[in-house]
Design a protein around this motif. Structure first.
Motif, PDB file in Angstrom:
ATOM      1  N   ASP A 170      16.912  11.410  66.929  1.00 16.21           N
ATOM      2  CA  ASP A 170      17.330  12.655  66.310  1.00 16.21           C
ATOM      3  C   ASP A 170      18.189  12.136  64.959  1.00 16.21           C
ATOM      4  O   ASP A 170      18.475  10.871  64.802  1.00 16.21           O
ATOM      5  CB  ASP A 170      18.173  13.476  67.162  1.00 16.21           C
ATOM      6  N   LYS A 173      21.395  13.505  63.230  1.00 18.60           N
ATOM      7  CA  LYS A 173      22.419  14.531  63.220  1.00 18.60           C
ATOM      8  C   LYS A 173      23.156  15.132  62.201  1.00 18.60           C
ATOM      9  O   LYS A 173      23.624  16.169  62.369  1.00 18.60           O
ATOM     10  CB  LYS A 173      23.372  13.907  64.683  1.00 18.60           C
ATOM     11  N   GLY A 217      23.299  20.434  64.933  1.00 20.32           N
ATOM     12  CA  GLY A 217      22.678  20.194  66.360  1.00 20.32           C
ATOM     13  C   GLY A 217      21.315  19.178  66.417  1.00 20.32           C
ATOM     14  O   GLY A 217      21.000  18.634  67.367  1.00 20.32           O
ATOM     15  N   TYR A 226      19.385  13.832  79.881  1.00 21.88           N
ATOM     16  CA  TYR A 226      19.364  13.543  78.625  1.00 21.88           C
ATOM     17  C   TYR A 226      20.456  12.190  78.067  1.00 21.88           C
ATOM     18  O   TYR A 226      21.685  12.446  78.269  1.00 21.88           O
ATOM     19  CB  TYR A 226      19.771  14.748  77.584  1.00 21.88           C
ATOM     20  N   GLU A 253      26.371   9.985  75.035  1.00 23.67           N
ATOM     21  CA  GLU A 253      26.657  11.251  75.576  1.00 23.67           C
ATOM     22  C   GLU A 253      25.523  11.347  76.584  1.00 23.67           C
ATOM     23  O   GLU A 253      24.558  11.001  76.416  1.00 23.67           O
ATOM     24  CB  GLU A 253      26.868  12.228  74.757  1.00 23.67           C
ATOM     25  N   ASN A 271      23.653  14.682  78.170  1.00 22.94           N
ATOM     26  CA  ASN A 271      23.396  16.100  78.178  1.00 22.94           C
ATOM     27  C   ASN A 271      22.325  16.421  79.403  1.00 22.94           C
ATOM     28  O   ASN A 271      21.989  15.493  80.103  1.00 22.94           O
ATOM     29  CB  ASN A 271      22.185  16.413  77.033  1.00 22.94           C
ATOM     30  N   ARG A 331      19.831  18.905  79.874  1.00 23.24           N
ATOM     31  CA  ARG A 331      18.796  19.344  79.549  1.00 23.24           C
ATOM     32  C   ARG A 331      17.930  18.859  78.353  1.00 23.24           C
ATOM     33  O   ARG A 331      18.545  17.839  77.888  1.00 23.24           O
ATOM     34  CB  ARG A 331      19.144  20.732  79.229  1.00 23.24           C
ATOM     35  N   GLY A 385      16.758  17.741  74.886  1.00 27.37           N
ATOM     36  CA  GLY A 385      17.517  17.940  73.632  1.00 27.37           C
ATOM     37  C   GLY A 385      16.771  18.900  72.716  1.00 27.37           C
ATOM     38  O   GLY A 385      15.707  19.204  72.798  1.00 27.37           O
ATOM     39  N   ASP A 386      17.570  19.445  71.755  1.00 28.01           N
ATOM     40  CA  ASP A 386      16.999  20.370  70.834  1.00 28.01           C
ATOM     41  C   ASP A 386      17.480  20.050  69.393  1.00 28.01           C
ATOM     42  O   ASP A 386      18.735  19.733  69.152  1.00 28.01           O
ATOM     43  CB  ASP A 386      17.482  21.699  70.994  1.00 28.01           C
ATOM     44  N   PRO A 387      16.615  19.257  68.536  1.00 28.29           N
ATOM     45  CA  PRO A 387      15.065  19.249  68.412  1.00 28.29           C
ATOM     46  C   PRO A 387      14.400  18.181  69.137  1.00 28.29           C
ATOM     47  O   PRO A 387      13.016  18.121  68.826  1.00 28.29           O
ATOM     48  CB  PRO A 387      14.877  19.627  67.032  1.00 28.29           C
ATOM     49  N   GLU A 388      15.038  17.269  70.125  1.00 30.13           N
ATOM     50  CA  GLU A 388      13.945  16.372  70.698  1.00 30.13           C
ATOM     51  C   GLU A 388      12.692  17.053  71.506  1.00 30.13           C
ATOM     52  O   GLU A 388      11.911  16.502  71.247  1.00 30.13           O
ATOM     53  CB  GLU A 388      14.896  15.439  71.594  1.00 30.13           C
TER      54      GLU A 388
HETATM   55  N1  GLY Z   1      19.764  17.063  69.842  1.00 27.03           N
HETATM   56  C1  GLY Z   1      20.900  17.062  70.195  1.00 27.03           C
HETATM   57  C2  GLY Z   1      21.178  17.642  71.388  1.00 27.03           C
HETATM   58  O1  GLY Z   1      20.176  18.376  71.753  1.00 27.03           O
HETATM   59  O2  GLY Z   1      22.312  17.798  72.009  1.00 27.03           O
END
Ligand code: GLY
Length: 415
Positions: free
Chosen positions: A204, A206, A218, A260, A274, A276, A278, A280-283
């Motif tokens: 990504d 960022k 994001g 993630y 980090e 996550n 769920r 990723g967005d936009p992954e």
């Molecule tokens: N692209 C970063 C996120 O989904 O947190």
């Protein structure tokens, strides 16, 4: 199957798209105008108990939860009470993302490589600490901030300003970390809590501006796959993914869903930036178009604890996602801008991230508005096609980064 997808951004559009192209009936709440073209949108109260009841009323075979806030609110727990398989971690397991202080302590406890850190509950203590450090200083809000709770402060004053921002909230905690250098890469694991399959790694971008400058967003664009050697992937599996899943089980919070791992490839090996809980967005918008197998089936298998990792298959191809963001994003995105979208070609998709209205009267309604993806045999070809599609999109004042992929030397092919 009948699949209920929860969420209404670009990531959820990509999830719905993956399920629909595998032939499933897809329902979505709250959805968005792009999702409405391929799924049935169901208006609903968005609290966890109402969403679980909705899944029951609609006889959903499986629920796929997109955004982290629903996980933290316990939607998977509520589905479990009603006996509905839901893909995503429980509220307790989603702390891996939702509470950065807890997450860092978890990594420390289980020997998972990450930057050294300190957690503070009082502004004065945090300020004294940053005054002793040499910038750049990484300051994180411990709570959920939609990917925008991290500041890389290049001066002590900027670090103090970030802390002031965090400590305006009651009960806030700040995590202050060592700055790490290297390539940042996202590795997603689809997991039933024990077994897992990795998606192709992605990267990504960022910050809002080219050259990785300006405020954090994001995410402004993704390339997939990011080139990792077999040795790097094996290290990531053995030192990060597997100890994390083992640690979550040992701590009594088995993690089912998408793990993630946001990683930094440091000179001393991969370290966690980090976690996550769920996609990723936009992954998701770059990774899921490469999925060759059935996302809904994997989600159901994971929720039932029977994921077979070899079932999860990806195309040997590359993808690129370019975000078109509203003017003013990330500080004050302008809303209500009219949008006119071109017809995507084969292996191209325009995912709706922040839109509202009908096809004829489509307008922007958020910061990140469209996620434009192309898949091709090479990354340069995918970038060329994604940028060409972005050029044909009528979105006055849109912000986009023209250097997606440039960090690894990718150059969009002329189209
Ligand atoms: N692209 C970063 C996120 O989904 O947190």
């Amino acid at each position: 199957m009948r699949v209920l997808v929860i969420g209404g951004g670009g990531r959820e559009h990509a999830i719905v798209h993956a399920c629909a192209r595998a032939g499933h009936e897809v329902l979505c709440t709250p959805g968005n105008p792009g999702i409405a073209q391929i799924a049935r949108i169901i208006p609903s109260a968005q609290d966890a108990a109402s969403l679980a009841r909705l899944a029951q009323q609609e006889s959903a075979d499986v629920v796929i939860v997109g955004p982290e806030a629903y996980l933290a609110a316990g939607v998977v727990d509520e589905c479990a009470v009603l006996g509905i398989p839901a893909f995503g971690p429980t509220r307790a397991a989603s702390r891996l993302e939702g509470d950065k202080a807890w997450s860092k302590a978890f990594m420390h406890r289980h020997g998972i490589p990450t930057a050294a850190h300190h957690t503070f509950s009082r502004m004065d203590d945090a300020r004294t600490h940053v005054q002793r450090l040499t910038p750049p200083i990484v300051v994180k809000d411990a709570g959920l901030k939609a990917g925008k709770g991290v500041t890389i402060a290049h001066t002590t004053q900027d670090a103090e300003a970030a802390l002031l921002d965090i400590f305006t909230q009651d009960g806030a905690q700040a995590v202050i970390e060592d700055f790490m250098t290297g390539h940042e890469v996202t590795v997603l694991a689809l997991t039933d809590g024990e077994r897992y399959a990795l998606t192709p790694p992605s990267q990504d971008h960022k910050t809002i501006n080219e050259g990785d400058t300006g405020p954090m967003t994001g995410g402004m664009g993704v390339i997939c796959p990011f080139p990792l050697s077999d040795e790097q992937l094996s290290t990531i599996r053995q030192t990060i993914i597997e100890p994390t899943l083992r640690g979550m089980r040992a701590d009594g919070h088995p993690f089912q869903g998408v793990l993630y791992a946001g990683l930094m490839l440091t000179p001393n090996g991969p370290k966690v930036v980090e976690f996550n809980a769920r996609f990723g967005d936009p992954e998701a918008e770059a990774v899921l178009p490469l999925l060759d197998s059935d996302l809904a089936q994997h989600a159901l298998d994971a929720a039932r604890g029977t994921l077979n990792p070899t079932d999860v298959q990806f195309r040997t191809a590359a993808s690129a996602t370019i975000i078109l963001a509203a003017p003013g994003y990330p500080a004050e995105p302008q809303k209500g801008i009219p949008l006119s979208l071109p017809e995507p070609g084969p292996d191209e998709v325009i995912y709706h991230a922040g839109t509202t209205g009908s096809h004829a009267g489509l307008v922007s309604s958020g910061g990140r508005v469209l996620a434009i993806t192309a898949v091709a045999s090479t990354l340069n070809a995918a970038l060329g096609r994604a940028y060409a599609l972005a050029e044909r999109t009528d979105f006055p004042g849109a912000q986009l980064r023209r250097d997606i992929g440039a960090r690894i030397g990718a150059v969009p092919d002329p189209v």
